[in-house]
Enzyme design. Sequence first.
Site, mmCIF file in Angstrom:
data_model
loop_
_atom_site.group_PDB
_atom_site.id
_atom_site.type_symbol
_atom_site.label_atom_id
_atom_site.label_comp_id
_atom_site.label_asym_id
_atom_site.label_seq_id
_atom_site.Cartn_x
_atom_site.Cartn_y
_atom_site.Cartn_z
ATOM 1 N N ASP A 82 7.250 -6.524 10.045
ATOM 2 C CA ASP A 82 8.778 -6.401 10.691
ATOM 3 C C ASP A 82 8.761 -7.984 11.186
ATOM 4 O OD1 ASP A 82 6.548 -5.900 11.457
ATOM 5 O OD2 ASP A 82 7.857 -5.519 13.460
ATOM 6 N N ASP A 99 -8.224 -6.341 13.264
ATOM 7 C CA ASP A 99 -7.635 -7.634 14.325
ATOM 8 C C ASP A 99 -8.974 -8.272 15.337
ATOM 9 O OD1 ASP A 99 -7.111 -5.571 15.601
ATOM 10 O OD2 ASP A 99 -5.115 -6.845 15.534
ATOM 11 N N ASP A 119 1.304 -1.014 0.159
ATOM 12 C CA ASP A 119 -0.142 0.187 0.150
ATOM 13 C C ASP A 119 0.483 1.216 -0.206
ATOM 14 O OD1 ASP A 119 -2.760 -0.761 -0.363
ATOM 15 O OD2 ASP A 119 -3.231 -0.232 2.264
ATOM 16 N N ASP A 158 2.768 -9.111 9.424
ATOM 17 C CA ASP A 158 3.192 -7.866 9.421
ATOM 18 C C ASP A 158 4.318 -7.645 8.772
ATOM 19 O OD1 ASP A 158 0.789 -6.479 10.493
ATOM 20 O OD2 ASP A 158 1.139 -6.265 12.330
#
Length: 680
Positions: A322, A414, A261, A320
């Site tokens: 990281d 979430d 994105d 995600d």
Amino acid sequence: MAQWSGREARGGGGMSVVVKMESPDWAVPQSEAGAAGGKAGRGKNARQITWVLLLKAHRAAGKLTGAASAALSVAAAARRRVAAGRTDADAGAAPPGESPALRTRFYGFLRAFLLLSMLLLAVDVAAHLQGWHIAVDVPDLLTVEGLLAAGYASWVRIRLEYLAPALQFLANACVVLFLIQSADRLILCLGCLWIKLRGIKPVPKAGGKGSDNVEAGAGEFPMVLVQIPMCNEKEVYQQSIGAVCSLDWPRSNFLVQVLDDSDDAATSALIKEEVEKWQREGLRILYRHRVIRDGYKAGNLKSAMNCSYVKDYEFVVIFDADFQPEPDFLKRTVPHFKGNEDVGLVQARWSFVNKDENLLTRLQNINLCFHFEVEQQVNGIFLNFFGFNGTAGVWRIKALEDSGGWMERTTVEDMDIAVRAHLKGWKFLFLNDVECQCELPESYEAYRKQQHRWHSGPMQLFRLCFVDIIKSKIGFWKKFNLIFLFFLLRKLILPFYSFTLFCIILPMTMFIPEAELPAWVVCYIPATMSLLNILPAPKSFPFIVPYLLFENTMSVTKFNAMISGLFQLGSAYEWVVTKKSGRSSEGDLVALVEKQSKQQRVGSAPNLDSLTKESAHPKKDSVKKKHNRIYRKELALSFLLLTAAARSLLSVQGIHFYFLLFQGVSFLVVGLDLIGEQIE
């Protein structure tokens, strides 16, 4: 040489042997030798003790020098912060759900409260100097002549008749909430202790489609879709994509979606190049880029799930940008679905590569260790429900579709999908022994924005799904757990009483001493709760006092976020990506070197265009992010608490004074942004 001569020694047989030994000239008499040896030994011991004392003195001097150097560094950083004049009122510094108008009103309230407290302190000091003790009766004051005495008598009467009862009622209400939340924390810890003692943990079912058969042949490996949503995260994209592409799973049975994105063209070019590099190595990996970030992360995931090929997959894993999963991540999580058709989610815990980077990351590590070790594990074992952590989890795609899929209505997509799946009857499993490495925010600004989103989003969600919870077909106790424990107690009551009790009521009781907070509320129970929180991270025990103070300091941000989410104040739907630094563990660095050497042997050429684009943008990003700020609300509360600490000296309240003093210093350190990453 020694000579033998006549000293007689008689044996038992009547024979006698005459033996004589003459000492040589260099021999020393025994008494003199012993004395000399004793003196030498004493001299040697004295020298050893002297050296030990000198060594200890050197170490103590080194520690004092280090402490003095650290104090000077902190003072210099504080002076630079004040001189720079950058505050949280600057553009881009506010948390995502906080409007400028709300922030200004809240800061104005704190400033007015501070000025009032300073005025009351001046009045009490003046009264104390006149010999009017605070416990003196109003009639006794009325006998004293003078305008000051009459005014102080009126103030005491107002305190007794109006202010003290209302403040005491509010204090008692917060104490009740505090005790309820402490009992909840204690019950969770007892549940965790029971799990440890009994060795309870989720185990894949053996038999027809168990974990043994999953590892037996390629035909038994289910189809898995792996998604990596990211946005302008050029510091971590390479290591996360590399870790996901190294998962130990048949390449024909899993597909990687890199969901980009990013609105920075250079970052997008680098991510796309990394994907193409893995494609050349034969991995099934796709690059998807959205120009318009509708719905932020939820919209990104929803768009990816609408692809036609998703119907060929049974499970979807989310990491995600990281996160760096271990190669056996899928083999340790996916087997738990086999034979458990009602299981919709398997969640792994997080571990942190930078938990020892600074004081801020150490304190975060304490919080999150308790969250995973206690909260998630206990709720997973006893309730089969907990909040999805948004990453490092495996979803059954059927459960996602049955629950309505990803929705963009809140900033906690979430938690949203987890609540809706729970209302549909799906069960969750938490694997405490499966870890996935990631990063903690290293700067206070990034952590503050993250916490604001994490505490405003649940209140938005609670407003939206309350009616659905009431109408759902789940049992009464599950509804009670969801409404009272999951939302109200842990998401609303906790930040409310933490801020109100310790940052507002406690300072007010110093200026209105007729209302009291007992010492066990101020000191003993908070210390006990902090001790329970720190048990899952025993190496962090030296930080128990900073942890207690920092949690109370963060209550300002959490309270503000909770109010803005509950009443939809400000831009509550704005999403800000948490800033990453791109740190890797030692094992990751070794793997990266091996991968780069392999890629060099393959001979892939770099994309010079993307590198040129990258060099055109980093300065803009660094100028935007790389500096510390002054946080006005925290500073205002610091001065308020320090003023209340000074007032408590007039009442001789020892524990209250020390708590207010250290809490005020904690607010001062955070307000000057001295706790996290320091940018020169």
